[in-house]
Design a protein around this motif. Structure first.
Motif, PDB file in Angstrom:
ATOM      1  N   ARG A  23       0.864  -1.175   0.000  1.00 50.01           N
ATOM      2  CA  ARG A  23       0.000   0.000   0.000  1.00 50.01           C
ATOM      3  C   ARG A  23       0.894   1.216   0.000  1.00 50.01           C
ATOM      4  O   ARG A  23       2.049   1.164   0.394  1.00 50.01           O
ATOM      5  CB  ARG A  23      -0.880   0.005   1.249  1.00 50.01           C
ATOM      6  N   ARG A  24       0.363   2.314  -0.450  1.00 49.31           N
ATOM      7  CA  ARG A  24       1.150   3.541  -0.459  1.00 49.31           C
ATOM      8  C   ARG A  24       0.254   4.725  -0.177  1.00 49.31           C
ATOM      9  O   ARG A  24      -0.957   4.663  -0.323  1.00 49.31           O
ATOM     10  CB  ARG A  24       1.869   3.721  -1.777  1.00 49.31           C
ATOM     11  N   GLY A  25       0.888   5.809   0.234  1.00 55.17           N
ATOM     12  CA  GLY A  25       0.195   7.051   0.460  1.00 55.17           C
ATOM     13  C   GLY A  25       1.126   8.185   0.112  1.00 55.17           C
ATOM     14  O   GLY A  25       2.342   8.026   0.104  1.00 55.17           O
ATOM     15  N   SER A  26       0.562   9.332  -0.215  1.00 54.63           N
ATOM     16  CA  SER A  26       1.425  10.463  -0.539  1.00 54.63           C
ATOM     17  C   SER A  26       0.735  11.770  -0.206  1.00 54.63           C
ATOM     18  O   SER A  26      -0.474  11.835  -0.077  1.00 54.63           O
ATOM     19  CB  SER A  26       1.824  10.437  -2.021  1.00 54.63           C
ATOM     20  N   PHE A  27       1.540  12.777  -0.077  1.00 57.24           N
ATOM     21  CA  PHE A  27       1.088  14.137   0.162  1.00 57.24           C
ATOM     22  C   PHE A  27       2.033  15.042  -0.598  1.00 57.24           C
ATOM     23  O   PHE A  27       3.243  14.881  -0.525  1.00 57.24           O
ATOM     24  CB  PHE A  27       1.149  14.463   1.657  1.00 57.24           C
ATOM     25  N   ALA A  28       1.507  15.946  -1.378  1.00 61.32           N
ATOM     26  CA  ALA A  28       2.363  16.877  -2.115  1.00 61.32           C
ATOM     27  C   ALA A  28       1.725  18.258  -2.099  1.00 61.32           C
ATOM     28  O   ALA A  28       0.551  18.408  -2.399  1.00 61.32           O
ATOM     29  CB  ALA A  28       2.553  16.406  -3.555  1.00 61.32           C
ATOM     30  N   ASP A  29       2.500  19.242  -1.738  1.00 60.36           N
ATOM     31  CA  ASP A  29       2.035  20.623  -1.726  1.00 60.36           C
ATOM     32  C   ASP A  29       3.149  21.500  -2.279  1.00 60.36           C
ATOM     33  O   ASP A  29       3.643  22.393  -1.609  1.00 60.36           O
ATOM     34  CB  ASP A  29       1.672  21.037  -0.293  1.00 60.36           C
ATOM     35  N   TYR A  30       3.595  21.177  -3.483  1.00 63.04           N
ATOM     36  CA  TYR A  30       4.702  21.891  -4.094  1.00 63.04           C
ATOM     37  C   TYR A  30       4.247  23.278  -4.543  1.00 63.04           C
ATOM     38  O   TYR A  30       3.108  23.452  -4.959  1.00 63.04           O
ATOM     39  CB  TYR A  30       5.219  21.130  -5.311  1.00 63.04           C
ATOM     40  N   PRO A  31       5.146  24.251  -4.489  1.00 61.54           N
ATOM     41  CA  PRO A  31       4.781  25.568  -5.009  1.00 61.54           C
ATOM     42  C   PRO A  31       4.615  25.507  -6.519  1.00 61.54           C
ATOM     43  O   PRO A  31       5.213  24.670  -7.189  1.00 61.54           O
ATOM     44  CB  PRO A  31       5.958  26.459  -4.626  1.00 61.54           C
ATOM     45  N   GLY A  32       3.811  26.389  -7.062  1.00 59.59           N
ATOM     46  CA  GLY A  32       3.541  26.393  -8.501  1.00 59.59           C
ATOM     47  C   GLY A  32       4.660  27.008  -9.307  1.00 59.59           C
ATOM     48  O   GLY A  32       5.644  27.516  -8.768  1.00 59.59           O
ATOM     49  N   PRO A  33       4.540  26.975 -10.639  1.00 56.12           N
ATOM     50  CA  PRO A  33       5.553  27.561 -11.514  1.00 56.12           C
ATOM     51  C   PRO A  33       5.676  29.057 -11.222  1.00 56.12           C
ATOM     52  O   PRO A  33       4.706  29.652 -10.804  1.00 56.12           O
ATOM     53  CB  PRO A  33       5.013  27.324 -12.908  1.00 56.12           C
ATOM     54  N   PRO A  34       6.810  29.637 -11.390  1.00 59.45           N
ATOM     55  CA  PRO A  34       7.999  29.214 -12.124  1.00 59.45           C
ATOM     56  C   PRO A  34       9.014  28.474 -11.277  1.00 59.45           C
ATOM     57  O   PRO A  34      10.184  28.417 -11.614  1.00 59.45           O
ATOM     58  CB  PRO A  34       8.588  30.527 -12.605  1.00 59.45           C
ATOM     59  N   PHE A  35       8.596  27.896 -10.178  1.00 59.32           N
ATOM     60  CA  PHE A  35       9.489  27.211  -9.264  1.00 59.32           C
ATOM     61  C   PHE A  35       9.888  25.850  -9.832  1.00 59.32           C
ATOM     62  O   PHE A  35       9.048  25.062 -10.217  1.00 59.32           O
ATOM     63  CB  PHE A  35       8.765  27.043  -7.928  1.00 59.32           C
ATOM     64  N   PHE A  36      11.195  25.586  -9.867  1.00 60.18           N
ATOM     65  CA  PHE A  36      11.694  24.282 -10.269  1.00 60.18           C
ATOM     66  C   PHE A  36      12.796  23.878  -9.312  1.00 60.18           C
ATOM     67  O   PHE A  36      13.565  24.701  -8.849  1.00 60.18           O
ATOM     68  CB  PHE A  36      12.218  24.291 -11.710  1.00 60.18           C
ATOM     69  N   ASP A  43      10.417   7.098  -8.280  1.00 60.37           N
ATOM     70  CA  ASP A  43       9.737   7.382  -9.550  1.00 60.37           C
ATOM     71  C   ASP A  43       8.502   8.246  -9.345  1.00 60.37           C
ATOM     72  O   ASP A  43       8.213   9.122 -10.156  1.00 60.37           O
ATOM     73  CB  ASP A  43       9.352   6.086 -10.263  1.00 60.37           C
ATOM     74  N   ARG A  44       7.764   8.011  -8.254  1.00 63.23           N
ATOM     75  CA  ARG A  44       6.599   8.859  -7.970  1.00 63.23           C
ATOM     76  C   ARG A  44       7.030  10.292  -7.671  1.00 63.23           C
ATOM     77  O   ARG A  44       6.381  11.255  -8.099  1.00 63.23           O
ATOM     78  CB  ARG A  44       5.799   8.280  -6.808  1.00 63.23           C
ATOM     79  N   ILE A  45       8.136  10.444  -6.939  1.00 63.83           N
ATOM     80  CA  ILE A  45       8.644  11.787  -6.638  1.00 63.83           C
ATOM     81  C   ILE A  45       9.123  12.468  -7.914  1.00 63.83           C
ATOM     82  O   ILE A  45       8.835  13.637  -8.165  1.00 63.83           O
ATOM     83  CB  ILE A  45       9.775  11.698  -5.591  1.00 63.83           C
ATOM     84  N   LEU A  46       9.838  11.731  -8.750  1.00 66.29           N
ATOM     85  CA  LEU A  46      10.356  12.300 -10.001  1.00 66.29           C
ATOM     86  C   LEU A  46       9.249  12.601 -10.995  1.00 66.29           C
ATOM     87  O   LEU A  46       9.380  13.527 -11.816  1.00 66.29           O
ATOM     88  CB  LEU A  46      11.395  11.357 -10.615  1.00 66.29           C
ATOM     89  N   LYS A  47       8.158  11.864 -10.936  1.00 66.92           N
ATOM     90  CA  LYS A  47       7.012  12.148 -11.809  1.00 66.92           C
ATOM     91  C   LYS A  47       6.442  13.528 -11.484  1.00 66.92           C
ATOM     92  O   LYS A  47       6.123  14.305 -12.378  1.00 66.92           O
ATOM     93  CB  LYS A  47       5.951  11.063 -11.628  1.00 66.92           C
ATOM     94  N   LYS A  48       6.333  13.840 -10.216  1.00 62.85           N
ATOM     95  CA  LYS A  48       5.850  15.164  -9.794  1.00 62.85           C
ATOM     96  C   LYS A  48       6.844  16.244 -10.204  1.00 62.85           C
ATOM     97  O   LYS A  48       6.460  17.318 -10.669  1.00 62.85           O
ATOM     98  CB  LYS A  48       5.631  15.180  -8.279  1.00 62.85           C
ATOM     99  N   GLN A  49       8.137  15.940 -10.079  1.00 61.58           N
ATOM    100  CA  GLN A  49       9.166  16.894 -10.482  1.00 61.58           C
ATOM    101  C   GLN A  49       9.083  17.172 -11.986  1.00 61.58           C
ATOM    102  O   GLN A  49       9.213  18.312 -12.417  1.00 61.58           O
ATOM    103  CB  GLN A  49      10.543  16.360 -10.124  1.00 61.58           C
ATOM    104  N   LYS A  50       8.848  16.134 -12.764  1.00 57.57           N
ATOM    105  CA  LYS A  50       8.749  16.304 -14.215  1.00 57.57           C
ATOM    106  C   LYS A  50       7.542  17.163 -14.597  1.00 57.57           C
ATOM    107  O   LYS A  50       7.626  17.990 -15.500  1.00 57.57           O
ATOM    108  CB  LYS A  50       8.648  14.945 -14.902  1.00 57.57           C
ATOM    109  N   SER A  51       6.439  17.003 -13.893  1.00 57.79           N
ATOM    110  CA  SER A  51       5.273  17.848 -14.184  1.00 57.79           C
ATOM    111  C   SER A  51       5.550  19.295 -13.793  1.00 57.79           C
ATOM    112  O   SER A  51       5.120  20.225 -14.482  1.00 57.79           O
ATOM    113  CB  SER A  51       4.023  17.320 -13.492  1.00 57.79           C
ATOM    114  N   GLN A  52       6.309  19.516 -12.713  1.00 56.63           N
ATOM    115  CA  GLN A  52       6.722  20.880 -12.346  1.00 56.63           C
ATOM    116  C   GLN A  52       7.625  21.476 -13.429  1.00 56.63           C
ATOM    117  O   GLN A  52       7.528  22.655 -13.747  1.00 56.63           O
ATOM    118  CB  GLN A  52       7.478  20.866 -11.016  1.00 56.63           C
ATOM    119  N   TYR A  53       8.494  20.661 -13.989  1.00 53.99           N
ATOM    120  CA  TYR A  53       9.402  21.099 -15.048  1.00 53.99           C
ATOM    121  C   TYR A  53       8.606  21.530 -16.272  1.00 53.99           C
ATOM    122  O   TYR A  53       8.856  22.599 -16.850  1.00 53.99           O
ATOM    123  CB  TYR A  53      10.366  19.957 -15.390  1.00 53.99           C
TER     124      TYR A  53
END
Length: 169
Positions: free
Chosen positions: A24-37, A147-157
Protein backbone atom coordinates in the motif's frame (compact mmCIF):
# COMPACT_ATOMS: atom_id res chain seq x y z
CA UNK A 1 -22.14 -28.96 -10.00
CA UNK A 2 -22.92 -27.95 -6.41
CA UNK A 3 -19.94 -29.90 -5.12
CA UNK A 4 -17.64 -28.21 -7.61
CA UNK A 5 -18.97 -24.77 -6.64
CA UNK A 6 -18.59 -25.54 -2.95
CA UNK A 7 -15.04 -26.84 -3.48
CA UNK A 8 -14.16 -23.78 -5.56
CA UNK A 9 -15.49 -21.40 -2.88
CA UNK A 10 -13.55 -23.21 -0.16
CA UNK A 11 -10.33 -22.94 -2.15
CA UNK A 12 -10.90 -19.21 -2.76
CA UNK A 13 -11.56 -18.56 0.95
CA UNK A 14 -8.52 -20.57 1.92
CA UNK A 15 -6.28 -18.66 -0.47
CA UNK A 16 -7.63 -15.25 0.47
CA UNK A 17 -7.54 -15.97 4.18
CA UNK A 18 -3.92 -17.07 4.16
CA UNK A 19 -2.62 -14.22 2.03
CA UNK A 20 -0.47 -11.77 3.99
CA UNK A 21 1.54 -10.18 1.24
CA UNK A 22 0.63 -6.80 -0.07
CA UNK A 23 1.72 -3.27 -0.81
CA UNK A 24 0.00 0.00 0.00
CA UNK A 25 1.15 3.54 -0.46
CA UNK A 26 0.20 7.05 0.46
CA UNK A 27 1.42 10.46 -0.54
CA UNK A 28 1.09 14.14 0.16
CA UNK A 29 2.36 16.88 -2.11
CA UNK A 30 2.03 20.62 -1.73
CA UNK A 31 4.70 21.89 -4.09
CA UNK A 32 4.78 25.57 -5.01
CA UNK A 33 3.54 26.39 -8.50
CA UNK A 34 5.55 27.56 -11.51
CA UNK A 35 8.00 29.21 -12.12
CA UNK A 36 9.49 27.21 -9.26
CA UNK A 37 11.69 24.28 -10.27
CA UNK A 38 13.81 22.14 -8.00
CA UNK A 39 16.38 19.37 -7.82
CA UNK A 40 16.16 16.59 -5.25
CA UNK A 41 19.03 15.12 -3.34
CA UNK A 42 19.21 12.70 -0.43
CA UNK A 43 19.71 14.35 2.93
CA UNK A 44 19.53 11.41 5.33
CA UNK A 45 18.67 7.73 5.39
CA UNK A 46 17.87 5.68 8.47
CA UNK A 47 17.08 1.99 8.47
CA UNK A 48 15.90 -0.11 11.38
CA UNK A 49 15.47 -3.89 11.22
CA UNK A 50 13.67 -5.48 14.16
CA UNK A 51 14.41 -2.47 16.42
CA UNK A 52 18.13 -2.50 15.56
CA UNK A 53 19.55 0.48 13.68
CA UNK A 54 21.49 -0.72 10.62
CA UNK A 55 23.94 2.02 9.61
CA UNK A 56 25.82 -0.05 7.00
CA UNK A 57 22.64 -0.97 5.16
CA UNK A 58 21.45 2.64 5.47
CA UNK A 59 24.64 3.92 3.79
CA UNK A 60 24.15 1.36 1.01
CA UNK A 61 20.55 2.54 0.58
CA UNK A 62 21.79 6.15 0.53
CA UNK A 63 24.12 5.37 -2.39
CA UNK A 64 21.43 3.48 -4.31
CA UNK A 65 18.93 6.34 -3.94
CA UNK A 66 21.43 9.13 -4.64
CA UNK A 67 22.68 7.40 -7.78
CA UNK A 68 19.11 6.81 -8.93
CA UNK A 69 18.19 10.47 -8.45
CA UNK A 70 21.34 11.77 -10.14
CA UNK A 71 20.78 9.58 -13.17
CA UNK A 72 17.14 10.63 -13.60
CA UNK A 73 17.42 14.40 -12.96
CA UNK A 74 18.80 15.83 -16.16
CA UNK A 75 16.89 18.99 -17.07
CA UNK A 76 19.20 20.98 -19.34
CA UNK A 77 19.43 23.90 -19.97
CA UNK A 78 17.25 24.89 -17.02
CA UNK A 79 18.99 25.31 -13.71
CA UNK A 80 17.01 24.44 -10.59
CA UNK A 81 15.72 27.35 -8.52
CA UNK A 82 16.10 25.35 -5.34
CA UNK A 83 17.38 22.06 -3.97
CA UNK A 84 14.91 20.00 -1.98
CA UNK A 85 16.20 17.47 0.50
CA UNK A 86 14.86 13.96 0.79
CA UNK A 87 14.86 12.25 4.19
CA UNK A 88 14.24 8.50 4.00
CA UNK A 89 13.22 6.38 6.96
CA UNK A 90 12.79 2.62 6.67
CA UNK A 91 11.50 0.33 9.41
CA UNK A 92 11.28 -3.42 9.04
CA UNK A 93 9.83 -5.82 11.56
CA UNK A 94 9.60 -9.59 11.33
CA UNK A 95 6.59 -11.62 12.35
CA UNK A 96 5.46 -15.21 12.13
CA UNK A 97 2.41 -16.25 10.13
CA UNK A 98 1.66 -19.93 10.63
CA UNK A 99 5.19 -21.36 10.38
CA UNK A 100 6.58 -18.81 7.90
CA UNK A 101 8.61 -15.71 8.70
CA UNK A 102 7.27 -12.52 7.11
CA UNK A 103 8.37 -8.89 7.18
CA UNK A 104 6.41 -5.69 7.54
CA UNK A 105 8.28 -2.81 5.89
CA UNK A 106 7.40 0.86 6.26
CA UNK A 107 9.20 3.37 4.02
CA UNK A 108 8.69 7.08 4.58
CA UNK A 109 10.18 9.83 2.39
CA UNK A 110 9.86 13.47 3.43
CA UNK A 111 10.72 16.17 0.89
CA UNK A 112 11.70 19.49 2.46
CA UNK A 113 13.79 22.56 1.81
CA UNK A 114 16.85 23.54 3.82
CA UNK A 115 14.68 25.60 6.16
CA UNK A 116 12.58 22.57 7.10
CA UNK A 117 9.42 23.46 5.15
CA UNK A 118 7.83 20.19 4.03
CA UNK A 119 6.83 20.04 0.36
CA UNK A 120 5.80 16.42 0.05
CA UNK A 121 5.68 12.97 1.60
CA UNK A 122 5.70 9.55 -0.01
CA UNK A 123 5.02 6.44 2.04
CA UNK A 124 4.88 2.76 1.21
CA UNK A 125 3.80 -0.14 3.40
CA UNK A 126 4.81 -3.67 2.40
CA UNK A 127 4.14 -6.98 4.08
CA UNK A 128 5.40 -10.30 2.81
CA UNK A 129 8.65 -12.18 2.45
CA UNK A 130 10.59 -9.22 1.02
CA UNK A 131 13.37 -7.74 3.11
CA UNK A 132 15.24 -4.44 2.99
CA UNK A 133 18.45 -6.27 3.79
CA UNK A 134 18.58 -7.37 0.14
CA UNK A 135 20.09 -4.72 -2.13
CA UNK A 136 17.91 -5.92 -5.03
CA UNK A 137 14.80 -5.27 -2.92
CA UNK A 138 16.17 -1.89 -1.84
CA UNK A 139 16.57 -0.93 -5.48
CA UNK A 140 13.12 -2.22 -6.45
CA UNK A 141 11.21 -0.63 -3.56
CA UNK A 142 13.04 2.70 -3.58
CA UNK A 143 12.85 2.88 -7.38
CA UNK A 144 9.05 2.81 -7.19
CA UNK A 145 8.96 5.52 -4.53
CA UNK A 146 11.54 7.75 -6.21
CA UNK A 147 9.74 7.38 -9.55
CA UNK A 148 6.60 8.86 -7.97
CA UNK A 149 8.64 11.79 -6.64
CA UNK A 150 10.36 12.30 -10.00
CA UNK A 151 7.01 12.15 -11.81
CA UNK A 152 5.85 15.16 -9.79
CA UNK A 153 9.17 16.89 -10.48
CA UNK A 154 8.75 16.30 -14.21
CA UNK A 155 5.27 17.85 -14.18
CA UNK A 156 6.72 20.88 -12.35
CA UNK A 157 9.40 21.10 -15.05
CA UNK A 158 6.81 21.06 -17.84
CA UNK A 159 4.73 23.69 -16.04
CA UNK A 160 7.79 25.91 -15.64
CA UNK A 161 8.67 25.60 -19.34
CA UNK A 162 5.11 26.55 -20.22
CA UNK A 163 5.24 29.51 -17.84
CA UNK A 164 8.54 30.77 -19.27
CA UNK A 165 7.37 30.34 -22.85
CA UNK A 166 4.17 32.25 -22.10
CA UNK A 167 6.10 35.12 -20.46
CA UNK A 168 8.65 35.40 -23.30
CA UNK A 169 5.95 36.53 -25.73
Amino acid sequence: MKRFSLFFLMVIFLLLGSCVTGTRRGSFADYPGPPFFYDCRINSVSLTVDHVREDNIASQLFMICQTYLESKQRYDPIRADKTLLLDIRVEQRSFMHDVDLYNAIYVSCVIQDEGGRIYGKENEYISGKRTMISSAEQDRIMGRILDRILKKQKSQYRAMLKYRKKNEK
